[in-house]
Enzyme design. Structure first.
Site, PDB file in Angstrom:
ATOM      1  N   ASP A  84       0.717  -1.328  -0.486  1.00  0.00           N
ATOM      2  CA  ASP A  84      -0.334   0.014  -0.327  1.00  0.00           C
ATOM      3  C   ASP A  84       1.392   1.195  -0.041  1.00  0.00           C
ATOM      4  OD1 ASP A  84      -2.275   1.515   0.199  1.00  0.00           O
ATOM      5  OD2 ASP A  84      -3.012   1.769   1.918  1.00  0.00           O
TER       6      ASP A  84
ATOM      7  N   ASN B 178       1.679  10.717   4.341  1.00  0.00           N
ATOM      8  CA  ASN B 178       0.145  10.237   3.636  1.00  0.00           C
ATOM      9  C   ASN B 178      -0.143  11.499   2.945  1.00  0.00           C
ATOM     10  OD1 ASN B 178      -1.747   8.803   3.513  1.00  0.00           O
ATOM     11  ND2 ASN B 178      -1.430   7.160   4.956  1.00  0.00           N
TER      12      ASN B 178
ATOM     13  N   HIS C 186     -15.147   2.430  12.468  1.00  0.00           N
ATOM     14  CA  HIS C 186     -15.433   2.428  13.175  1.00  0.00           C
ATOM     15  C   HIS C 186     -14.333   2.478  14.109  1.00  0.00           C
ATOM     16  CE1 HIS C 186     -19.416   3.339  13.264  1.00  0.00           C
ATOM     17  NE2 HIS C 186     -19.454   2.144  12.484  1.00  0.00           N
TER      18      HIS C 186
END
Length: 715
Positions: free
Chosen positions: A319, A406, A622
């Site tokens: 990723d 990021n 969540h």
């Protein structure tokens, strides 16, 4: 589509809108955008100037005067989700995006609302959004505001009155595409990408006529099914770097954030994301570089014609996206001036690339890295640690998929020559999935997503010790750290640097801070009542300098990591500061006491299976371990009636209209019950923890921290 007016307009003319706020009208033209670096008063595009530096020469607020900086106005949003946008300011009007792609036009000197435009994003599409119902901003061109929406539309809005001019659908609505990034304009061509890699889409970027919304071109970033033919020669060549039937899983490579334009070279640069699934073994089982994932690609903005590419991670499997901000700069490099592109992407190396040719000039780690030792400048390829591909056994990769940096914007100061960026040092285990199952329309990563086997308190203590988050000042010429300012909590927001010798950043612990750009000394700070992930801006109206930032924790890794930073959920806001400001944010009430949650009767094995399923389908919103960051409900703290109606919400779609997805296509009633059991188990942990005597809680916290330190010796 809905437009709400709050300031009476004397007519529908653009000039009269600006007259109403006391400023002349001005079209945002190519000339204005090109000269933005010397136009200190405005913030006309996402990175302030076309070089995407996020540096402003404004200097009234400086190292001497910053003590007198105070809140001048604030503007509240109704939604509780995260705010990631960069506001734009043109001629005294601020254009800012909230949740669900809603645009707000404000008087930049007072915060008074002028109009609100709601594109009508259907809330039931929430399951197609990776990281919350967020938006990172708009673009300005002539007298239009250009917006990309979560449901895939590109829309032009009249700057005068907020009315829609045109809208173009940029995606196949049957696929799980979304748009969260800000459009860019290259001499009348609006450029927009999309997200959705984890859901199994094929990436591309498109150019549209800013006046009409007509699609002009489309450049795909990964090849499709060879039996359908290839759109371009580049796609045919790229297909040779893939194996298996990658197209059945989409391939990924979405251009979900960073885009930059060099008007002198007439080159458009796009940052391409990760492959889909993340694990190359699943999407391309016989290896291959998988072009153009994790690459920077240069195109001609008028036609989409390919010019060059540089792939940072051939065969990307962690990723590691190349979608982080790209800065265009002319720097002195080895005795000569080079036109370069600089980027600090997820993989932890700071890249300097010749932006004319795509030649790699330098790649040095700016955070600790263990997946590769270095980059070979002759080949441009990383020298990998073979074990890092986690094929034979698990590997604790560093940096993790959250990245050494990021999407949170960095800044390149034209005053100091330094880059200031939010850095994150965090390692995470990666392990092959023995039996991988593909779920259409759900997250598909291709490796194990184990949940924590530890109790909540120990899990959070471990996480605190494993994370090292800081604001980093980096010298791009000498490729070395100059200073760092630690963040007490995981995750720092975007960065602004100014001619006043200051660097501004908001952080997750509810602070907005100004640092000395030379040495990192904190000079001023403000309690924002909410964590910050967005980047600040600065601008001037009638000779007065303002500094603004959006405060609202949420999005991306904030939601997934789920570190709760506060006991209450204050309003998400735009906060704007000026010298002499003395406004005070209103107080807020702590949440009322709640009932004790039901006790689950499920077995340990059922709870464990529920944890695995929860981590795959629920944690991205969540929070890991059922610990929410507050931007969506904390499932450990619900009213008991929600536990009683759990299946109606999860399987029957009771809360679709509020943005809670329906999972009946991937979960059975038995699996739903196991997820509920896992949540109730965590809810009981949380209840007991916060109803202990304070002295016992303090002892447990201390013990958990010591055990976490001991466990890390074996990681």
């Amino acid at each position: 589509m809905r437009v709400v007016f709050k300031t009476p307009l004397l007519s529908a003319g653009l000039a009269l809108l600006f007259y109403s706020v006391g400023l002349p009208a001005a079209s945002v033209t190519q000339d204005r955008l090109v000269s933005a670096s010397t136009d200190a008063d405005h913030w006309l595009s996402h990175g302030r100037d076309l070089n995407e530096t996020r540096f402003s020469p404004l200097n009234d607020v400086n190292t001497t005067s910053v003590d007198n900086l105070g809140l001048i106005w604030s503007y509240d949003f109704d939604d509780t989700r995260g705010l990631e946008g960069t506001p734009l300011v043109a001629d005294g009007v601020m254009y800012v995006t909230g949740n669900w792609s809603v645009v707000h036009a404000l008087d930049a000197s007072t915060g008074e609302q002028l109009w609100v435009y709601d594109p009508g994003v259907p809330r039931e599409r929430a399951n197609a959004f990776c990281c919350g119902a967020i938006n990172r901003g708009v673009a300005l061109w002539e007298d239009s505001v250009l917006l990309g929406t979560l449901d895939g539309y590109l829309i032009a809005i009249d700057r005068t009155d907020g009315r829609e001019r045109w809208r173009s659908l940029t995606i196949d609505p049957s696929k799980n595409y979304s748009i969260t990034g800000a459009p860019r304009v290259a001499n009348g061509v609006v450029v927009i990408g999309n997200g959705g890699s984890e859901y199994g889409v094929r990436g591309y970027v498109s150019g549209y006529d800013a006046a009409t919304g007509e699609q002009l071109w489309r450049f795909y970033t990964v090849p499709g099914n060879p039996q359908d033919g290839f759109e371009t020669e580049q796609m045919a060549l790229a297909a040779e770097t893939w194996t298996g039937q990658w197209w059945t899983m989409g391939g990924g490579g979405t251009v979900w954030d960073s885009i930059a334009y060099d008007p002198e070279l007439d080159l458009l640069y796009i940052g391409v994301g990760n492959g889909a699934p993340h694990n190359r073994e699943m999407r391309s089982p016989d290896g291959g570089d998988n072009l153009y994932v994790a690459s920077i690609v240069a195109l001609r903005p008028q036609t989409g014609e390919y010019v060059w590419h540089y792939q940072q991670n051939p065969g990307e499997t962690w990723d590691y996206t190349a979608t982080q901000q790209m800065v265009l700069a002319d720097i002195s490099w080895q005795g000569q001036t080079r036109q370069v592109l600089m980027q600090a992407p997820k993989n932890g190396f700071f890249f300097i690339i010749d932006r004319i040719t795509g030649e790699l000039l330098s790649a040095e780690p700016f955070v600790p890295v263990n997946w590769a030792s270095h980059y070979d400048l002759d080949t441009g390829r990383p020298v990998e640690n073979r074990a890092a591909r986690y094929v034979d056994e698990p590997f604790n990769v560093r940096p993790s998929g959250l990245g050494g940096h990021n999407w949170h914007s960095m800044s390149y100061s034209l005053q100091t020559g330094l880059v200031y960026l939010p850095a994150l040092d965090f390692a995470a285990p990666m392990e092959q999935e023995e039996e991988y199952t593909w779920f259409e329309g759900q997250w598909n990563l291709g490796y194990k997503m184990g949940h924590s086997p530890f109790g909540r308190l120990l899990s959070q203590a471990l996480l605190r010790r494993m994370l090292d988050s800081y604001l980093l000042a980096w010298d791009p010429v000498n490729q070395q750290e100059v200073w760092r300012a630690p963040n007490p909590e995981m995750g720092g927001g975007g960065v602004l640097s100014t001619g006043g010798g200051l660097v501004f950043q908001g952080t997750a612990n509810n602070r907005f801070t100004a640092y000395d750009s030379e040495n990192g000394q904190a000079l001023w700070s403000f309690d924002t009542q909410h964590g910050i992930v967005a980047a600040p801006i600065t601008y001037s109206v009638n000779g007065r300098q303002y500094v603004a930032v959006m405060a609202g924790q949420g999005g991306g890794y904030s939601m997934m990591i789920g570190l709760k930073r506060q006991a209450a959920t204050p309003k998400r806001r735009v906060l704007t500061f000026a010298l002499g400001g003395d406004r005070v944010l209103p107080g807020y009430e702590l949440p009322s006491t709640r009932n004790k949650p039901p006790t689950t009767t499920a077995s340990a094995e059922e709870i464990d299976r529920g944890g695995v399923a929860y981590t795959r389908f629920c944690a991205r919103c969540h929070g890991a371990g059922v610990v929410s960051d507050g931007s969506v409900p904390d499932l450990r703290k619900l009213d008991n009636s929600w536990y009683e109606n759990f299946d109606q919400v999860v399987l029957e779609g009771l809360m679709l209209s509020a943005g809670m997805p329906q999972f009946d296509s991937v979960l059975t009633p038995h699996q739903s019950a196991e997820i509920k059991a896992y949540i109730l188990d965590r809810a009981e942990d949380e209840w007991v923890l916060h109803n202990d005597p304070s002295w016992w809680l303090a002892i447990k916290t201390w013990l958990a921290d010591k055990v976490a330190a001991l466990l890390l010796l074996f990681v």
